[in-house]
Write a protein that holds these residues in place. Sequence first.
Motif, mmCIF file in Angstrom:
data_model
loop_
_atom_site.group_PDB
_atom_site.id
_atom_site.type_symbol
_atom_site.label_atom_id
_atom_site.label_comp_id
_atom_site.label_asym_id
_atom_site.label_seq_id
_atom_site.Cartn_x
_atom_site.Cartn_y
_atom_site.Cartn_z
ATOM 1 N N LEU A 1 44.496 7.295 47.075
ATOM 2 C CA LEU A 1 45.216 6.675 45.964
ATOM 3 C C LEU A 1 44.246 6.023 44.982
ATOM 4 O O LEU A 1 44.405 6.153 43.757
ATOM 5 C CB LEU A 1 46.213 5.638 46.487
ATOM 6 C CG LEU A 1 47.060 4.923 45.456
ATOM 7 C CD1 LEU A 1 47.955 5.916 44.727
ATOM 8 C CD2 LEU A 1 47.884 3.846 46.119
ATOM 9 N N SER A 2 43.230 5.356 45.479
ATOM 10 C CA SER A 2 42.236 4.724 44.605
ATOM 11 C C SER A 2 41.494 5.771 43.783
ATOM 12 O O SER A 2 41.269 5.587 42.582
ATOM 13 C CB SER A 2 41.240 3.921 45.427
ATOM 14 O OG SER A 2 41.869 2.848 46.065
ATOM 15 N N LYS A 3 41.123 6.883 44.419
ATOM 16 C CA LYS A 3 40.441 7.955 43.686
ATOM 17 C C LYS A 3 41.347 8.541 42.613
ATOM 18 O O LYS A 3 40.900 8.818 41.496
ATOM 19 C CB LYS A 3 39.986 9.059 44.651
ATOM 20 C CG LYS A 3 38.814 8.673 45.509
ATOM 21 C CD LYS A 3 38.434 9.813 46.448
ATOM 22 C CE LYS A 3 37.290 9.415 47.358
ATOM 23 N NZ LYS A 3 36.919 10.505 48.286
ATOM 24 N N LYS B 1 40.779 8.663 38.552
ATOM 25 C CA LYS B 1 40.871 9.896 37.778
ATOM 26 C C LYS B 1 41.897 9.755 36.661
ATOM 27 O O LYS B 1 41.668 10.211 35.537
ATOM 28 C CB LYS B 1 41.248 11.070 38.675
ATOM 29 C CG LYS B 1 40.139 11.545 39.570
ATOM 30 C CD LYS B 1 40.601 12.721 40.428
ATOM 31 C CE LYS B 1 39.516 13.165 41.380
ATOM 32 N NZ LYS B 1 39.972 14.292 42.224
ATOM 33 N N LEU B 2 43.023 9.118 36.970
ATOM 34 C CA LEU B 2 44.068 8.911 35.966
ATOM 35 C C LEU B 2 43.564 8.028 34.835
ATOM 36 O O LEU B 2 43.823 8.301 33.651
ATOM 37 C CB LEU B 2 45.307 8.303 36.620
ATOM 38 C CG LEU B 2 46.519 8.087 35.728
ATOM 39 C CD1 LEU B 2 47.024 9.423 35.188
ATOM 40 C CD2 LEU B 2 47.612 7.383 36.501
ATOM 41 N N LYS B 3 42.819 6.987 35.182
ATOM 42 C CA LYS B 3 42.256 6.112 34.157
ATOM 43 C C LYS B 3 41.279 6.884 33.274
ATOM 44 O O LYS B 3 41.313 6.775 32.043
ATOM 45 C CB LYS B 3 41.551 4.921 34.805
ATOM 46 C CG LYS B 3 40.987 3.917 33.801
ATOM 47 C CD LYS B 3 40.188 2.838 34.489
ATOM 48 C CE LYS B 3 38.862 3.435 34.875
ATOM 49 N NZ LYS B 3 37.864 2.512 35.353
ATOM 50 N N ASP B 4 40.421 7.687 33.885
ATOM 51 C CA ASP B 4 39.463 8.490 33.117
ATOM 52 C C ASP B 4 40.178 9.466 32.193
ATOM 53 O O ASP B 4 39.802 9.618 31.023
ATOM 54 C CB ASP B 4 38.518 9.250 34.048
ATOM 55 C CG ASP B 4 37.549 8.342 34.776
ATOM 56 O OD1 ASP B 4 37.366 7.182 34.340
ATOM 57 O OD2 ASP B 4 36.964 8.797 35.787
#
Length: 117
Positions: free
Chosen positions: A88-90, A94-97
């Motif tokens: 989930l953190s990864k 990725k979503l933020k990027d």
Amino acid sequence: MTAVQIVSICIALIFFIQVLIYTSKHKLKDQVAFFWMMISLSGIIIAILLPIFNKITHKIGIAYTPSLLFLLAFIVVLNILIYQNIILSKQQDKLKDLTQQIAFLKHNLQTKEKDRH
């Protein structure tokens, strides 16, 4: 074979079949499905070897075998939760990027449109 073993094997088999069904319907990815299949097969093996497991637990000083099984299951569940949180953190990173890249591309597009007019 005792009634406890039969019920345990049936439940583990039902769980294994459920994993197979979810995998065939593409609700579980292959890597995750493999993990859950190994968990269900472990349940089947433990159920089949329950008398041997009882002897081992008594030799190491545990009077009530199900307490050890619950402890092991609890540890497995905690590890699954940690693994899911790592994934989930990864995914959040990725979503933020991706969000930042979209914002950057939108800004560039708007800047180019303003320059044209």
